[in-house]
Scaffold this motif. Structure first.
Motif, PDB file in Angstrom:
ATOM      1  N   ALA A  71       0.825  -1.202   0.000  1.00 45.67           N
ATOM      2  CA  ALA A  71       0.000   0.000   0.000  1.00 45.67           C
ATOM      3  C   ALA A  71       0.859   1.251   0.000  1.00 45.67           C
ATOM      4  CB  ALA A  71      -0.935  -0.008   1.213  1.00 45.67           C
ATOM      5  N   ARG A  72       1.928   1.247   0.777  1.00 46.04           N
ATOM      6  CA  ARG A  72       2.788   2.436   0.833  1.00 46.04           C
ATOM      7  C   ARG A  72       3.419   2.716  -0.527  1.00 46.04           C
ATOM      8  NH1 ARG A  72       4.052   5.117   4.993  1.00 46.04           N
ATOM      9  NH2 ARG A  72       3.477   3.426   6.408  1.00 46.04           N
ATOM     10  N   LEU A  73       3.819   1.671  -1.239  1.00 51.44           N
ATOM     11  CA  LEU A  73       4.374   1.862  -2.575  1.00 51.44           C
ATOM     12  C   LEU A  73       3.338   2.483  -3.514  1.00 51.44           C
ATOM     13  CD1 LEU A  73       6.333  -1.489  -3.077  1.00 51.44           C
ATOM     14  CD2 LEU A  73       7.322   0.770  -2.691  1.00 51.44           C
ATOM     15  N   LEU A  74       2.100   2.017  -3.417  1.00 51.94           N
ATOM     16  CA  LEU A  74       1.044   2.545  -4.287  1.00 51.94           C
ATOM     17  C   LEU A  74       0.680   3.980  -3.929  1.00 51.94           C
ATOM     18  CD1 LEU A  74      -1.220  -0.626  -4.292  1.00 51.94           C
ATOM     19  CD2 LEU A  74      -0.126   0.337  -6.320  1.00 51.94           C
ATOM     20  N   VAL A  75       0.621   4.272  -2.636  1.00 49.60           N
ATOM     21  CA  VAL A  75       0.208   5.602  -2.189  1.00 49.60           C
ATOM     22  C   VAL A  75       1.302   6.624  -2.434  1.00 49.60           C
ATOM     23  CG1 VAL A  75      -0.416   6.981  -0.167  1.00 49.60           C
ATOM     24  CG2 VAL A  75      -1.443   4.725  -0.497  1.00 49.60           C
ATOM     25  N   THR A  76       2.513   6.343  -1.959  1.00 43.42           N
ATOM     26  CA  THR A  76       3.588   7.324  -2.064  1.00 43.42           C
ATOM     27  C   THR A  76       4.235   7.321  -3.443  1.00 43.42           C
ATOM     28  OG1 THR A  76       5.266   5.778  -1.201  1.00 43.42           O
ATOM     29  CG2 THR A  76       4.055   7.116   0.406  1.00 43.42           C
ATOM     30  N   GLY A  77       4.180   6.205  -4.158  1.00 48.38           N
ATOM     31  CA  GLY A  77       4.800   6.126  -5.474  1.00 48.38           C
ATOM     32  C   GLY A  77       3.914   6.584  -6.599  1.00 48.38           C
ATOM     33  N   CYS A  78       2.584   6.413  -6.434  1.00 50.66           N
ATOM     34  CA  CYS A  78       1.649   6.715  -7.522  1.00 50.66           C
ATOM     35  C   CYS A  78       0.539   7.671  -7.129  1.00 50.66           C
ATOM     36  CB  CYS A  78       1.002   5.421  -8.032  1.00 50.66           C
ATOM     37  SG  CYS A  78       2.142   4.215  -8.689  1.00 50.66           S
ATOM     38  N   GLY A  79       0.363   7.927  -5.842  1.00 49.61           N
ATOM     39  CA  GLY A  79      -0.759   8.743  -5.417  1.00 49.61           C
ATOM     40  C   GLY A  79      -2.082   8.003  -5.444  1.00 49.61           C
ATOM     41  N   PHE A  80      -2.041   6.668  -5.431  1.00 48.57           N
ATOM     42  CA  PHE A  80      -3.251   5.854  -5.471  1.00 48.57           C
ATOM     43  C   PHE A  80      -3.816   5.638  -4.073  1.00 48.57           C
ATOM     44  CE2 PHE A  80      -1.865   3.268  -9.495  1.00 48.57           C
ATOM     45  CZ  PHE A  80      -1.990   4.415 -10.263  1.00 48.57           C
ATOM     46  N   HIS A  81      -5.069   5.167  -4.037  1.00 47.63           N
ATOM     47  CA  HIS A  81      -5.650   4.583  -2.835  1.00 47.63           C
ATOM     48  C   HIS A  81      -5.458   3.073  -2.904  1.00 47.63           C
ATOM     49  CE1 HIS A  81      -7.773   8.326  -1.841  1.00 47.63           C
ATOM     50  NE2 HIS A  81      -8.085   8.406  -3.130  1.00 47.63           N
ATOM     51  N   ALA A  82      -5.329   2.422  -1.741  1.00 53.95           N
ATOM     52  CA  ALA A  82      -5.241   0.958  -1.671  1.00 53.95           C
ATOM     53  C   ALA A  82      -6.118   0.488  -0.525  1.00 53.95           C
ATOM     54  CB  ALA A  82      -3.799   0.509  -1.452  1.00 53.95           C
ATOM     55  N   ALA A  83      -6.887  -0.570  -0.753  1.00 59.45           N
ATOM     56  CA  ALA A  83      -7.806  -1.068   0.267  1.00 59.45           C
ATOM     57  C   ALA A  83      -7.704  -2.579   0.385  1.00 59.45           C
ATOM     58  CB  ALA A  83      -9.242  -0.674  -0.068  1.00 59.45           C
TER      59      ALA A  83
END
Length: 255
Positions: free
Chosen positions: A61-73
């Motif tokens: 999740a951290r890779l998706l959030v901080t790397g892409c600005g995505f949400h992860a659930a």
């Protein structure tokens, strides 16, 4: 239809973490600090015996959030995390431990049990997606991906096969039994991880599942090593895969 209820919130290292429930299903949503702008969503499935906040889930999740600005659930699968085990769960887990202690193949038990969990979890993932898309920072029309390895694949393949909102998926490390026929109905881009020296899943079985996907764009990532030795850099690859297919800023590999 169940609405989403947030129950707790915290933030650290550039990521907001919000616990939620949809009906009686607990989950967690990881988001960028600036939640006003809409961003793509990646649903994730955790592995067997773990839970929604396992370090592997929080790390991805951290890779998706901080790397892409995505949400992860992530939601807890039935019988996992904050959800109670049923008598059926207890019997299957006991049988798995018995087979492991006797040196017998675990695959038939895992396949059977995971197929049972998938029957329960797929409707829960669809309901959770409905609820998440009601949030203004996600919305009903944004791109959605799915990322699940091991048991996350056992749940994810039947989920993605019937869920038209999913536009890209990362799977891997599971047997083809109970999944190959459903994989034939998946046409979205797929990235698939396989361990060449997996002591539980014969490489021919992993290749058979990869071959079953009907996607015109699918990538097979094979690494040497045993079942639990999937290299961490495959997570970076998965994030780049989602950035390509869901949109988002460029991902820079860590130094």
């Amino acid at each position: 239809m169940h609405s989403l209820q947030f129950t707790a919130e915290s933030s650290s290292n550039g990521m907001i973490e919000r616990d939620f429930t949809v009906g009686d299903v607990p989950g967690v949503l990881f988001s960028p600090p600036s939640g006003a702008d809409r961003a793509p969503l990646v649903l994730m499935g955790h592995g067997g015996g773990t839970h929604k906040k396992h370090p592997s889930m929080a790390g991805r999740a951290r890779l998706l959030v901080t790397g892409c600005g995505f949400h992860a659930a992530v939601i807890d699968a039935p019988g996992h995390g904050d959800r109670p085990r049923t008598a059926h769960d207890e019997r299957e887990i006991a049988e798995l431990y018995r087979a492991r202690a006797a040196g017998e193949p675990e695959g038939p038990i895992v396949v059977r049990y995971n197929a049972h969990l998938a029957e329960l979890a797929v409707p829960e993932y669809r309901t959770t997606l409905d609820a998440l898309q009601e949030l203004p920072e996600i919305g009903p029309d944004g791109p959605v991906g799915y990322w699940g390895i091991n048991m996350g694949t056992a749940i994810g393949v039947p989920f993605v096969a019937i869920e038209p909102r999913i536009t890209a998926a990362v799977f891997g490390q599971h047997w083809p039994e109970a999944l190959a026929e459903k994989a034939k109905g998946i046409t979205v881009p797929v990235e698939f991880d396989l361990q060449w020296d997996d002591e539980h899943i014969p490489r021919e079985a992993g290749l058979a599942l990869f071959d079953a996907f009907a996607s015109k764009e699918k990538s097979l990532h094979v690494n040497s090593g045993k079942h639990k030795e999937l290299p961490r850099f495959e997570a970076d690859s998965a994030v780049r895969f989602f950035a390509r297919h869901l949109g988002g800023r460029a991902v820079t590999a860590p130094a």
